[in-house]
Design a protein around this motif. Sequence first.
Motif, PDB file in Angstrom:
ATOM      1  N   ASP A 150     -11.209  -9.535   8.248  1.00  0.00           N
ATOM      2  CA  ASP A 150     -11.171 -10.704   7.355  1.00  0.00           C
ATOM      3  C   ASP A 150     -10.334 -11.827   7.945  1.00  0.00           C
ATOM      4  OD1 ASP A 150     -12.666  -9.379   5.545  1.00  0.00           O
ATOM      5  OD2 ASP A 150     -11.143  -9.244   3.975  1.00  0.00           O
ATOM      6  N   LEU A 151      -9.253 -11.424   8.597  1.00  0.00           N
ATOM      7  CA  LEU A 151      -8.326 -12.427   9.140  1.00  0.00           C
ATOM      8  C   LEU A 151      -8.771 -12.944  10.503  1.00  0.00           C
ATOM      9  CD1 LEU A 151      -4.967 -10.688   8.168  1.00  0.00           C
ATOM     10  CD2 LEU A 151      -5.924 -12.741   7.140  1.00  0.00           C
ATOM     11  N   ILE A 154      -8.942  -3.168  -0.444  1.00  0.00           N
ATOM     12  CA  ILE A 154      -9.635  -4.240   0.290  1.00  0.00           C
ATOM     13  C   ILE A 154      -9.896  -5.418  -0.658  1.00  0.00           C
ATOM     14  CG2 ILE A 154     -11.802  -4.883   1.430  1.00  0.00           C
ATOM     15  CD1 ILE A 154     -11.843  -1.988   2.571  1.00  0.00           C
ATOM     16  N   ARG A 198      -6.452   8.255   6.983  1.00  0.00           N
ATOM     17  CA  ARG A 198      -7.673   7.537   7.350  1.00  0.00           C
ATOM     18  C   ARG A 198      -8.012   6.424   6.353  1.00  0.00           C
ATOM     19  NH1 ARG A 198     -12.306   8.577   4.694  1.00  0.00           N
ATOM     20  NH2 ARG A 198     -12.383  10.391   3.329  1.00  0.00           N
ATOM     21  N   VAL A 199      -7.509   6.560   5.122  1.00  0.00           N
ATOM     22  CA  VAL A 199      -7.811   5.549   4.098  1.00  0.00           C
ATOM     23  C   VAL A 199      -7.192   4.207   4.499  1.00  0.00           C
ATOM     24  CG1 VAL A 199      -7.560   4.926   1.661  1.00  0.00           C
ATOM     25  CG2 VAL A 199      -7.982   7.304   2.287  1.00  0.00           C
ATOM     26  N   TRP A 200      -5.910   4.252   4.885  1.00  0.00           N
ATOM     27  CA  TRP A 200      -5.272   2.995   5.325  1.00  0.00           C
ATOM     28  C   TRP A 200      -5.934   2.461   6.587  1.00  0.00           C
ATOM     29  CZ3 TRP A 200      -3.160  -1.250   4.165  1.00  0.00           C
ATOM     30  CH2 TRP A 200      -2.632  -2.075   5.173  1.00  0.00           C
ATOM     31  N   GLN A 250      -9.824   2.870  -1.184  1.00  0.00           N
ATOM     32  CA  GLN A 250     -10.087   1.943  -0.080  1.00  0.00           C
ATOM     33  C   GLN A 250     -10.681   0.637  -0.620  1.00  0.00           C
ATOM     34  OE1 GLN A 250     -12.035   4.118   3.103  1.00  0.00           O
ATOM     35  NE2 GLN A 250     -13.250   2.297   3.504  1.00  0.00           N
ATOM     36  N   TYR A 301       0.841  -1.205   0.000  1.00  0.00           N
ATOM     37  CA  TYR A 301       0.000   0.000   0.000  1.00  0.00           C
ATOM     38  C   TYR A 301       0.879   1.259   0.000  1.00  0.00           C
ATOM     39  CZ  TYR A 301      -3.301   3.507   1.711  1.00  0.00           C
ATOM     40  OH  TYR A 301      -4.067   4.658   1.869  1.00  0.00           O
ATOM     41  N   GLU A 350     -10.908   8.645  -2.596  1.00  0.00           N
ATOM     42  CA  GLU A 350     -10.483   7.987  -1.344  1.00  0.00           C
ATOM     43  C   GLU A 350     -11.295   6.705  -1.109  1.00  0.00           C
ATOM     44  OE1 GLU A 350      -8.618  11.569   1.376  1.00  0.00           O
ATOM     45  OE2 GLU A 350     -10.675  10.944   1.742  1.00  0.00           O
ATOM     46  N   ILE A 408      -8.606 -11.323  13.215  1.00  0.00           N
ATOM     47  CA  ILE A 408      -7.731 -10.812  14.268  1.00  0.00           C
ATOM     48  C   ILE A 408      -8.565  -9.982  15.243  1.00  0.00           C
ATOM     49  CG2 ILE A 408      -5.792  -9.257  14.762  1.00  0.00           C
ATOM     50  CD1 ILE A 408      -4.654 -10.192  12.021  1.00  0.00           C
ATOM     51  N   GLU A 450      -8.984   2.557   7.455  1.00  0.00           N
ATOM     52  CA  GLU A 450     -10.206   1.827   7.073  1.00  0.00           C
ATOM     53  C   GLU A 450      -9.858   0.478   6.436  1.00  0.00           C
ATOM     54  OE1 GLU A 450     -13.390   2.720   7.485  1.00  0.00           O
ATOM     55  OE2 GLU A 450     -12.890   4.592   8.486  1.00  0.00           O
ATOM     56  N   ILE A 451      -8.859   0.509   5.560  1.00  0.00           N
ATOM     57  CA  ILE A 451      -8.461  -0.731   4.884  1.00  0.00           C
ATOM     58  C   ILE A 451      -7.961  -1.744   5.923  1.00  0.00           C
ATOM     59  CG2 ILE A 451      -6.789  -1.752   3.261  1.00  0.00           C
ATOM     60  CD1 ILE A 451      -6.769   1.017   1.836  1.00  0.00           C
ATOM     61  N   GLU A 508     -10.615  -3.317   7.987  1.00  0.00           N
ATOM     62  CA  GLU A 508     -11.383  -4.302   7.208  1.00  0.00           C
ATOM     63  C   GLU A 508     -10.612  -5.616   7.036  1.00  0.00           C
ATOM     64  OE1 GLU A 508     -15.036  -4.971   5.221  1.00  0.00           O
ATOM     65  OE2 GLU A 508     -14.390  -3.143   6.226  1.00  0.00           O
ATOM     66  N   ILE A 509      -9.328  -5.518   6.728  1.00  0.00           N
ATOM     67  CA  ILE A 509      -8.585  -6.771   6.488  1.00  0.00           C
ATOM     68  C   ILE A 509      -8.281  -7.507   7.794  1.00  0.00           C
ATOM     69  CG2 ILE A 509      -7.632  -5.993   4.281  1.00  0.00           C
ATOM     70  CD1 ILE A 509      -5.004  -5.488   5.516  1.00  0.00           C
ATOM     71  N   GLN A 510      -8.163  -6.754   8.892  1.00  0.00           N
ATOM     72  CA  GLN A 510      -8.003  -7.410  10.197  1.00  0.00           C
ATOM     73  C   GLN A 510      -9.244  -8.241  10.484  1.00  0.00           C
ATOM     74  OE1 GLN A 510      -4.988  -7.353  11.489  1.00  0.00           O
ATOM     75  NE2 GLN A 510      -4.902  -5.728  12.982  1.00  0.00           N
ATOM     76  N   PHE A 544      -6.661  -7.233  -1.408  1.00  0.00           N
ATOM     77  CA  PHE A 544      -6.246  -8.127  -0.328  1.00  0.00           C
ATOM     78  C   PHE A 544      -7.026  -9.448  -0.397  1.00  0.00           C
ATOM     79  CE2 PHE A 544      -6.393  -9.823   3.992  1.00  0.00           C
ATOM     80  CZ  PHE A 544      -5.040  -9.867   4.286  1.00  0.00           C
ATOM     81  N   ARG A 545      -8.327  -9.307  -0.662  1.00  0.00           N
ATOM     82  CA  ARG A 545      -9.172 -10.507  -0.682  1.00  0.00           C
ATOM     83  C   ARG A 545      -8.900 -11.396  -1.894  1.00  0.00           C
ATOM     84  NH1 ARG A 545     -14.538  -7.253   1.365  1.00  0.00           N
ATOM     85  NH2 ARG A 545     -13.965  -7.273   3.573  1.00  0.00           N
TER      86      ARG A 545
END
Lengths: 216, 156
Positions: B61-62, A73, B49-51, A69, A43, A65, B64, B53-54, B57-59, A76-77
């Motif tokens: 998914d995992l 996401i 803030r963009v990261w 995002q 990223y 933005e 965690i 949010e990402i 979300e991925i945490q 990643f998926r």
Amino acid sequence: MSEDSKGLRPRKKSWKTDISGQQLEVLVDRAKNGDVQAFQDLYSVFGERIFNYIYRLCGSREDAEDLTQDTFIQAFRKLGTLKENKKIQSWLYRIAQNNVYQKFRSKRPQTESLDQDDAQELSEAQNRTTPRKNPEESALAEELEELIEEVIQSLPDKYRQVFVLAAIHKMSYQEISQIVNRSLASVKSDIHRARVVVRDQIKEYLGENYGMSHPL
Amino acid sequence: MDGELDGAESAAVQSHLKDCPSCRQEFQSLKASLEIVEDNLPKLPLRGRVWHEIHSEIQGDLGIRAPAPSPSAPAPRWPYRWIPVTAVAGLGMYLVLAPFWGSSEHEPDVVQRFNSFIESRQISSQAATISADDPAWDENPFRENLELDSNPFSVE
């Protein structure tokens, strides 16, 4: 008017990063195995350029933005479906572009004028990379910047995407062809047409000053 | 212009441009416009803030950190999925079996304590009873349902 007063001195801003192709492939591998830190590094490499690409396509910071995002996401998926790690960049751009066109499928994205905070942030970003000497020079450069933004936004979609990728993101024709999913010949032809449109409008604005600061 | 041509092609183009003023002018003009575009479009900085949010979300998914509940959220992994089932089954068993637990051993003591309690309540309620001669008695809307001499809680 001197060339300086138009703020046209070449100021190279590259999207190149310090990371090597091999390091990039290792990062992709780690991210595929669920390594969040590796994905964060990816990223760091691609986030800002993907965001700027989306912004040039849709013209709205907020939408850009949100779509950045969504792009990461989604990436990643679906990272496991990326067959060749070295193609991560084209793959991300393609996801980004699909997201833009899915969001604005029924209507062309409307360019929003930046609010005061955004405009200031943009101006500061510009000044960090391209310090200007005086207010007159700064005002003229801002005017030129606005004109370029307008010209890019006024291009038909298929010209705009290839022009932004080639002229601003410095992608190879081959990569652009993969991202936009069109033939190489079509990409080359559209890039040329877009360049002519952009050149004509900038030339019209700058008049006799056009090209003075950029001798061959 | 974009560095797309190989060595031989590039040399051929350069050679042509040298001898052809109109092509040379066109080339210079296009190149200049590209440099102007490149030099005058700032990179827009990406806000943190963009990261955030990402990452969040991925945490999720995992697994965690628990993701926000959603219809598509995966079922919790064993043994967590058995916790509510076990709790409900345990409660049911308790309700069915509770009346049988310890019923004979403690009964006399419980009855005795219950009766003592009722006796004490009876004494205090008698002290508060209103006499039928009292004028306030007529105002009692429940008087017809009351039998002053018989207390349903009295112990023989």
